[in-house]
Design an enzyme around this catalytic site. Structure first.
Site, short mmCIF file in Angstrom:
data_model
loop_
_atom_site.label_atom_id
_atom_site.label_comp_id
_atom_site.label_asym_id
_atom_site.label_seq_id
_atom_site.Cartn_x
_atom_site.Cartn_y
_atom_site.Cartn_z
N GLN A 1 73.98 11.63 3.15
CA GLN A 1 75.21 10.84 3.12
C GLN A 1 75.87 11.04 1.77
O GLN A 1 75.25 10.83 0.74
CB GLN A 1 74.89 9.38 3.37
CG GLN A 1 76.11 8.48 3.30
CD GLN A 1 75.74 7.04 3.57
OE1 GLN A 1 74.88 6.75 4.36
NE2 GLN A 1 76.41 6.15 2.88
N CYS A 7 77.12 3.47 4.82
CA CYS A 7 75.94 3.73 5.66
C CYS A 7 76.10 3.14 7.06
O CYS A 7 75.58 3.70 8.02
CB CYS A 7 74.67 3.25 4.99
SG CYS A 7 74.68 1.52 4.54
N HIS A 80 71.08 -1.13 3.42
CA HIS A 80 71.24 0.19 4.01
C HIS A 80 71.05 0.12 5.51
O HIS A 80 70.30 -0.70 6.02
CB HIS A 80 70.19 1.12 3.38
CG HIS A 80 70.39 2.56 3.71
ND1 HIS A 80 71.54 3.26 3.38
CD2 HIS A 80 69.59 3.44 4.32
CE1 HIS A 80 71.42 4.50 3.78
NE2 HIS A 80 70.24 4.63 4.36
N ASP A 95 68.78 8.97 8.43
CA ASP A 95 69.00 8.15 7.24
C ASP A 95 69.66 9.02 6.18
O ASP A 95 69.07 10.00 5.72
CB ASP A 95 67.64 7.63 6.76
CG ASP A 95 67.72 6.76 5.52
OD1 ASP A 95 68.77 6.75 4.84
OD2 ASP A 95 66.72 6.09 5.22
#
Length: 128
Positions: A1, A7, A80, A95
């Site tokens: 990311q 997120c 997150h 993730d």
């Protein structure tokens, strides 16, 4: 990311992009994003997302409509989101903080939630 404080948006993108093609209808935003990212490596996909004006407008709009205060863009966030997806019969954790997807064993569309719970519990227990 590579987009800061995004997120939740990335979790939605991961879920939509890893859903079966029959779930993501043709002629919508996610189908277009999937087509623009198909065949690209992770860095190139990140660039597509970083430079997507429509996604930025949607993200800012959604982040300011909620009940939570929007953090400063430079704030160090300790919260997150991750996504768990069934990809070809495998339970994958997606993730943005990790260098790539994490395989957690077999699953199915019907068993995705049941199979994800033990992994989530492990993370929750570790956080205590």
């Amino acid at each position: 990311q590579t987009v800061s404080n995004a997120c939740g948006t990335m979790g939605i993108i991961h879920a939509a992009m890893n859903a079966p093609a029959t779930v993501v209808e043709e002629d919508n935003y996610f189908a277009s994003l999937r087509a623009r990212c198909e065949g690209l490596d992770a860095d190139a996909r990140a660039s597509v997302i970083e430079n997507d004006d429509a996604l930025e407008v949607a993200h800012v709009g959604a982040s300011t409509e909620g009940q939570s205060e929007v953090p400063d863009i430079n704030a160090n966030i300790d919260l997150h989101f991750v996504t768990f997806a069934d990809v070809n019969g495998g339970l994958w954790e997606l993730d943005g903080r990790k260098p790539g997807p994490v395989y957690h064993g077999p699953t199915s569309d019907a068993g995705l939630l049941k199979d994800s719970v033990p992994v989530i519990r492990k993370y929750m227990d570790a956080a205590d």
